[in-house]
Design a protein around this motif. Structure first.
Motif, PDB file in Angstrom:
ATOM      1  N   ARG A   1       0.569  -0.993   0.419  1.00 13.61           N
ATOM      2  CA  ARG A   1       0.162   0.178   0.336  1.00 13.61           C
ATOM      3  C   ARG A   1       0.749   1.457  -0.269  1.00 13.61           C
ATOM      4  O   ARG A   1       1.728   1.247   0.898  1.00 13.61           O
ATOM      5  CB  ARG A   1      -0.810   0.037   1.081  1.00 13.61           C
ATOM      6  CG  ARG A   1      -1.959   1.147   1.578  1.00 13.61           C
ATOM      7  CD  ARG A   1      -2.429   1.381   2.824  1.00 13.61           C
ATOM      8  NE  ARG A   1      -1.565   1.963   3.664  1.00 13.61           N
ATOM      9  CZ  ARG A   1      -0.940   2.998   4.482  1.00 13.61           C
ATOM     10  NH1 ARG A   1      -1.391   4.141   3.428  1.00 13.61           N
ATOM     11  NH2 ARG A   1      -0.287   3.065   4.688  1.00 13.61           N
TER      12      ARG A   1
ATOM     13  N   GLU B   1     -11.545 -13.128  -9.408  1.00 16.32           N
ATOM     14  CA  GLU B   1     -11.360 -11.885  -7.674  1.00 16.32           C
ATOM     15  C   GLU B   1     -10.673 -10.871  -8.865  1.00 16.32           C
ATOM     16  O   GLU B   1     -11.116  -9.942  -8.536  1.00 16.32           O
ATOM     17  CB  GLU B   1     -10.075 -12.203  -6.849  1.00 16.32           C
ATOM     18  CG  GLU B   1     -10.518 -13.495  -6.160  1.00 16.32           C
ATOM     19  CD  GLU B   1     -10.067 -13.587  -4.624  1.00 16.32           C
ATOM     20  OE1 GLU B   1      -9.226 -12.399  -4.298  1.00 16.32           O
ATOM     21  OE2 GLU B   1      -9.590 -13.865  -4.025  1.00 16.32           O
TER      22      GLU B   1
ATOM     23  N   ASP C   1      -5.012  -7.813  -2.640  1.00 17.55           N
ATOM     24  CA  ASP C   1      -5.271  -8.679  -1.155  1.00 17.55           C
ATOM     25  C   ASP C   1      -5.306 -10.402  -2.178  1.00 17.55           C
ATOM     26  O   ASP C   1      -4.944 -11.028  -1.861  1.00 17.55           O
ATOM     27  CB  ASP C   1      -6.762  -8.197  -0.994  1.00 17.55           C
ATOM     28  CG  ASP C   1      -7.066  -7.142   0.056  1.00 17.55           C
ATOM     29  OD1 ASP C   1      -5.842  -6.598   0.470  1.00 17.55           O
ATOM     30  OD2 ASP C   1      -7.866  -6.673   0.098  1.00 17.55           O
TER      31      ASP C   1
ATOM     32  N   HIS D   1      -1.986 -11.513  -2.718  1.00 19.54           N
ATOM     33  CA  HIS D   1      -1.461 -12.151  -1.057  1.00 19.54           C
ATOM     34  C   HIS D   1      -2.421 -13.554  -0.392  1.00 19.54           C
ATOM     35  O   HIS D   1      -1.362 -14.334  -0.304  1.00 19.54           O
ATOM     36  CB  HIS D   1      -1.337 -11.022   0.140  1.00 19.54           C
ATOM     37  CG  HIS D   1      -0.914 -10.168   0.752  1.00 19.54           C
ATOM     38  ND1 HIS D   1       0.566 -10.286   0.035  1.00 19.54           N
ATOM     39  CD2 HIS D   1      -1.365  -8.388   0.628  1.00 19.54           C
ATOM     40  CE1 HIS D   1       0.960  -8.505   0.717  1.00 19.54           C
ATOM     41  NE2 HIS D   1      -0.209  -7.739   0.401  1.00 19.54           N
ATOM     42  N   ALA D   2      -2.803 -13.755  -1.327  1.00 19.07           N
ATOM     43  CA  ALA D   2      -4.427 -15.141  -1.384  1.00 19.07           C
ATOM     44  C   ALA D   2      -3.358 -15.716  -2.187  1.00 19.07           C
ATOM     45  O   ALA D   2      -3.461 -17.284  -2.190  1.00 19.07           O
ATOM     46  CB  ALA D   2      -5.477 -14.571  -1.561  1.00 19.07           C
TER      47      ALA D   2
END
Length: 327
Positions: A82, A288, A203, A206-207
């Motif tokens: 971020r 996603e 996100d 990271h997943a």
């Protein structure tokens, strides 16, 4: 330069860009203070743009500022970070007009608001030579969760976000080598001049992602960096390169479509992400991204070994450097 000189410019145009960030010290000191929240790590990246090499002479200064910031934010995006703050070092061409400095500050202000990031310092000077802008950007990531280039594993698929080659065609439009419809012209120039760093994908990275890199030098060259850092081989299928509708229209008018696709894959400036994704996660990762309004395309696969192969029509082809070279 205006009668207020360097310090007047810093006070009037740059210091307002640091407002609200305590550690920037109102740009009154030669350094800044930066901390990150507990359980986070600081991610730091730097990039330099040189007039005449990375952008044409006469480019609107606000566009130069925004691209200079965005290419750094793209590096943060590739690590799943971020953005927090940035610094900029600027070498102005000797005798540069105030409009150049003013437009540059205006561009920074636009993208600070868009990406919620703050200027915290830097340096300005001038010289007889091209305009040079160096940006250092700072981001934060959960401790131990940064996405690096070295995490790819055998069997991972190479997945790229968005479309590839639009910036290549944007340069052809800018230099009048290619004259498409008005809509395609606007789209391709936008992709060249104002790339969109994929910060919103943190996100999902990271997943689902083992390794990632942003596509700055060309998807072949940058994907090769992933393979090398991970100690793996990689095969890339040029025929499934994701192209925009504008790029497809250009490709339809090329005599040698294989060479044309290779040119698009080797140009760079796309600022999409090339990711190593385990086979079992590809569908979820793609879904996603689709929810975020972005496509994801499998264009290759990693395997044990140390070679990078590009195929087209089912056979291996020569691909040269595979991207932009800096020297």
């Amino acid at each position: 330069m205006s009668e207020n000189g360097e310090f007047g410019y810093i006070k009037d145009r740059l210091a307002p860009l640091a407002a609200g960030f305590k550690g920037a010290l109102e740009l009154k000191d030669d350094a800044a203070l930066l901390s990150v929240r507990s359980g986070r790590e600081l991610v730091i990246t730097a990039d330099t743009l040189v007039e005449g090499r990375h952008f044409p002479e006469g480019t609107e200064p606000a566009l130069v500022a925004r691209k200079a910031l965005r290419v750094n934010l793209s590096d943060l995006a590739a690590m799943g970070a971020r953005p927090v703050a940035y610094m900029t070092n600027i070498v102005w061409p000797a005798g540069a007009p105030d409009a150049l400095r003013g437009g540059f500050a205006d561009g920074l202000a636009m993208d600070q608001e868009e990406f919620s990031i703050t200027l915290i310092g830097g340096d300005t000077t001038s010289a007889n030579g091209p305009w040079v802008i160096a940006v250092t950007a700072f981001g934060e990531v959960p401790a131990g969760k940064a996405i690096t280039r070295s995490g790819a594993k055998p069997g991972d698929y190479l997945v790229v976000t968005g479309t590839i080659g639009d910036a290549c065609l944007g340069l052809k439009v800018e230099t009048k080598e290619y004259q498409p419809s008005a809509d395609d012209r606007a789209y391709l120039l936008q992709r060249l001049q104002l790339p969109m760093p994929r910060l919103a994908l943190a996100d999902a990275l990271h997943a689902h992602v083992h390794a990632a890199i942003d596509v700055s030098d060309g998807v072949i060259a940058d994907s090769r960096h992933l393979a090398a850092a991970s100690g793996l081989s990689l095969e890339i299928d040029l025929d499934v390169l994701p192209l925009s509708e504008a790029a497809h229209r250009w490709l339809d008018n090329q005599d040698d479509t294989q060479a044309a696709r290779l040119a698009l894959a080797s140009f760079g400036d796309d600022y999409e992400l090339a990711c190593a994704v385990p086979q079992a996660r590809v569908d979820t990762f793609t879904a996603e991204l689709r929810k975020a309004g972005l496509q994801a395309t499998v264009i290759g696969a990693f395997a044990p070994g140390d070679t990078v192969t590009v195929i087209s029509g089912g056979v291996s082809i020569e691909y040269g450097a595979g991207g932009f070279t800096h020297f």
